[in-house]
Design a protein around this motif. Structure first.
Motif, short mmCIF file in Angstrom:
data_model
loop_
_atom_site.label_atom_id
_atom_site.label_comp_id
_atom_site.label_asym_id
_atom_site.label_seq_id
_atom_site.Cartn_x
_atom_site.Cartn_y
_atom_site.Cartn_z
N THR A 158 0.83 -1.21 0.00
CA THR A 158 0.00 0.00 0.00
C THR A 158 0.86 1.25 0.00
OG1 THR A 158 -1.78 -1.16 1.17
CG2 THR A 158 -1.84 1.25 1.19
N GLU A 159 1.94 1.26 0.75
CA GLU A 159 2.85 2.41 0.74
C GLU A 159 3.42 2.61 -0.66
OE1 GLU A 159 4.35 1.96 5.40
OE2 GLU A 159 5.60 1.23 3.74
N TRP A 160 3.78 1.53 -1.33
CA TRP A 160 4.27 1.63 -2.71
C TRP A 160 3.22 2.26 -3.61
CZ3 TRP A 160 8.69 1.91 -4.87
CH2 TRP A 160 9.79 1.22 -4.36
N HIS A 161 1.97 1.83 -3.45
CA HIS A 161 0.91 2.32 -4.34
C HIS A 161 0.68 3.82 -4.13
CE1 HIS A 161 -3.10 1.06 -6.42
NE2 HIS A 161 -2.48 2.02 -7.05
N VAL A 162 0.63 4.25 -2.89
CA VAL A 162 0.47 5.68 -2.60
C VAL A 162 1.63 6.48 -3.20
CG1 VAL A 162 0.43 7.43 -0.77
CG2 VAL A 162 -0.87 5.30 -0.49
N LEU A 163 2.85 5.98 -2.96
CA LEU A 163 4.03 6.69 -3.47
C LEU A 163 4.05 6.72 -4.99
CD1 LEU A 163 6.71 8.06 -2.70
CD2 LEU A 163 7.78 5.79 -2.75
N GLU A 164 3.66 5.62 -5.62
CA GLU A 164 3.67 5.57 -7.08
C GLU A 164 2.72 6.59 -7.69
OE1 GLU A 164 3.29 2.34 -10.72
OE2 GLU A 164 2.64 1.79 -8.71
N VAL A 165 1.50 6.70 -7.13
CA VAL A 165 0.54 7.67 -7.65
C VAL A 165 1.11 9.08 -7.55
CG1 VAL A 165 -1.74 8.70 -7.33
CG2 VAL A 165 -1.47 6.22 -7.17
N LEU A 166 1.72 9.40 -6.42
CA LEU A 166 2.27 10.74 -6.24
C LEU A 166 3.44 11.00 -7.17
CD1 LEU A 166 2.14 10.99 -2.34
CD2 LEU A 166 0.64 12.11 -3.99
N ILE A 167 4.32 10.00 -7.34
CA ILE A 167 5.48 10.19 -8.22
C ILE A 167 5.04 10.31 -9.68
CG2 ILE A 167 7.53 9.04 -9.16
CD1 ILE A 167 8.16 8.07 -6.35
N ARG A 168 4.06 9.52 -10.11
CA ARG A 168 3.58 9.61 -11.48
C ARG A 168 2.98 10.98 -11.77
NH1 ARG A 168 6.25 5.77 -14.21
NH2 ARG A 168 5.78 3.66 -13.48
N ASN A 169 2.58 11.67 -10.72
CA ASN A 169 2.01 13.02 -10.86
C ASN A 169 2.92 14.05 -10.21
OD1 ASN A 169 -0.99 12.68 -11.92
ND2 ASN A 169 -0.60 11.01 -10.47
N ARG A 170 4.22 13.78 -10.22
CA ARG A 170 5.16 14.63 -9.48
C ARG A 170 5.00 16.10 -9.86
NH1 ARG A 170 10.52 12.01 -11.96
NH2 ARG A 170 9.07 10.27 -11.89
N GLY A 171 5.05 16.93 -8.83
CA GLY A 171 4.90 18.36 -9.03
C GLY A 171 3.47 18.83 -9.13
N ARG A 172 2.51 17.88 -9.19
CA ARG A 172 1.09 18.24 -9.30
C ARG A 172 0.38 17.81 -8.03
NH1 ARG A 172 -1.48 16.23 -14.80
NH2 ARG A 172 -3.16 17.50 -13.95
N LEU A 173 -0.56 18.62 -7.61
CA LEU A 173 -1.34 18.30 -6.42
C LEU A 173 -2.36 17.22 -6.78
CD1 LEU A 173 -1.48 19.26 -3.50
CD2 LEU A 173 -3.25 20.86 -4.19
#
Length: 228
Positions: A158-173
């Protein structure tokens, strides 16, 4: 020179923005309604759009949705709508950031500068790179490996999934609702306590100072952002 499209039907505010942006070496065009804005993006390919939501011909959120069908131009919403729901709707539609009127010119310029720096440094508004390196840690999304100060860091699925979504949208809220639904499923949208718990875990494992994070950023009441 960075090209900015200002979309606002208030002539005084539009003029104020044009004067201040040009004084800082931005190339600025204006549009007073959504239809004109869409045509201007197609014709001139600006580097960033400053978008009011209260336009005479269509809602600004509809403008964002139409843009996202064919363009990833960064959109900074500049609106008098203060409600969290409006902010979340704009972010879910594809806006990169949201600032409410009245605002200080310094804050607007700081946010605009952040958006344009990300775009110009990436050479693209898409964040498809699988490996992210910061001064503190490295994340390889393909290999699903994280290292901090030379040591492997274990992250749960789950931590990986949360981090992946944020990184794939890096710089965007990324709005709370979108993050919940992408990680936990479409029936989740209000369980914000989940996000607080997992973001705390990620910061503890990756950030140098979890209480003052540099990379896993919270926008209170709105969502989260990953800054490399």
């Amino acid at each position: 020179m960075t090209q900015v499209l200002v979309v606002d039907d208030e002539p005084q505010l539009a003029r104020l923005l044009v004067i201040n942006l040009k004084a800082r070496n931005y190339d600025v065009d204006c549009a007073q309604d959504g239809g004109t804005a869409l045509d201007a993006v197609a014709a001139h390919r600006p580097d960033v759009v400053l978008l009011d939501l209260g336009l005479p011909d269509m809602d600004g959120i509809e403008v964002i949705k139409r843009l996202r069908v064919w363009s990833q131009v960064p959109v900074l919403v500049v609106s008098a709508r203060h409600g969290s729901e409006e902010k979340i709707r704009a972010l879910d539609a594809g806006a990169d950031d949201y600032i409410t009127k009245p605002f200080s010119m310094d804050e607007l310029l700081a946010r605009l500068g952040a958006v344009t720096r990300r775009t110009l440094s990436d050479g693209s508004t898409n964040a498809d790179e699988a490996v992210v390196e910061t001064e503190e840690f490295t994340v390889d999304l393909v290999a699903r490996k994280a290292r901090r100060r030379g040591k492997n860091i274990r992250l749960t699925p789950t931590e990986w999934h949360v981090l992946e979504v944020l990184i794939r949208n890096r710089g965007r809220l990324v709005s709370q609702r979108r993050l919940l639904q992408e990680v936990w499923g479409s029936s989740y949208g209000t369980q914000t306590n989940y996000l607080r718990v997992y973001m705390a875990h990620l910061r503890r494992k990756l950030e140098a100072d979890p209480s003052h994070p540099r990379h896993l950023i919270t926008a209170p009441g709105m969502g989260y952002r990953f800054d490399a």
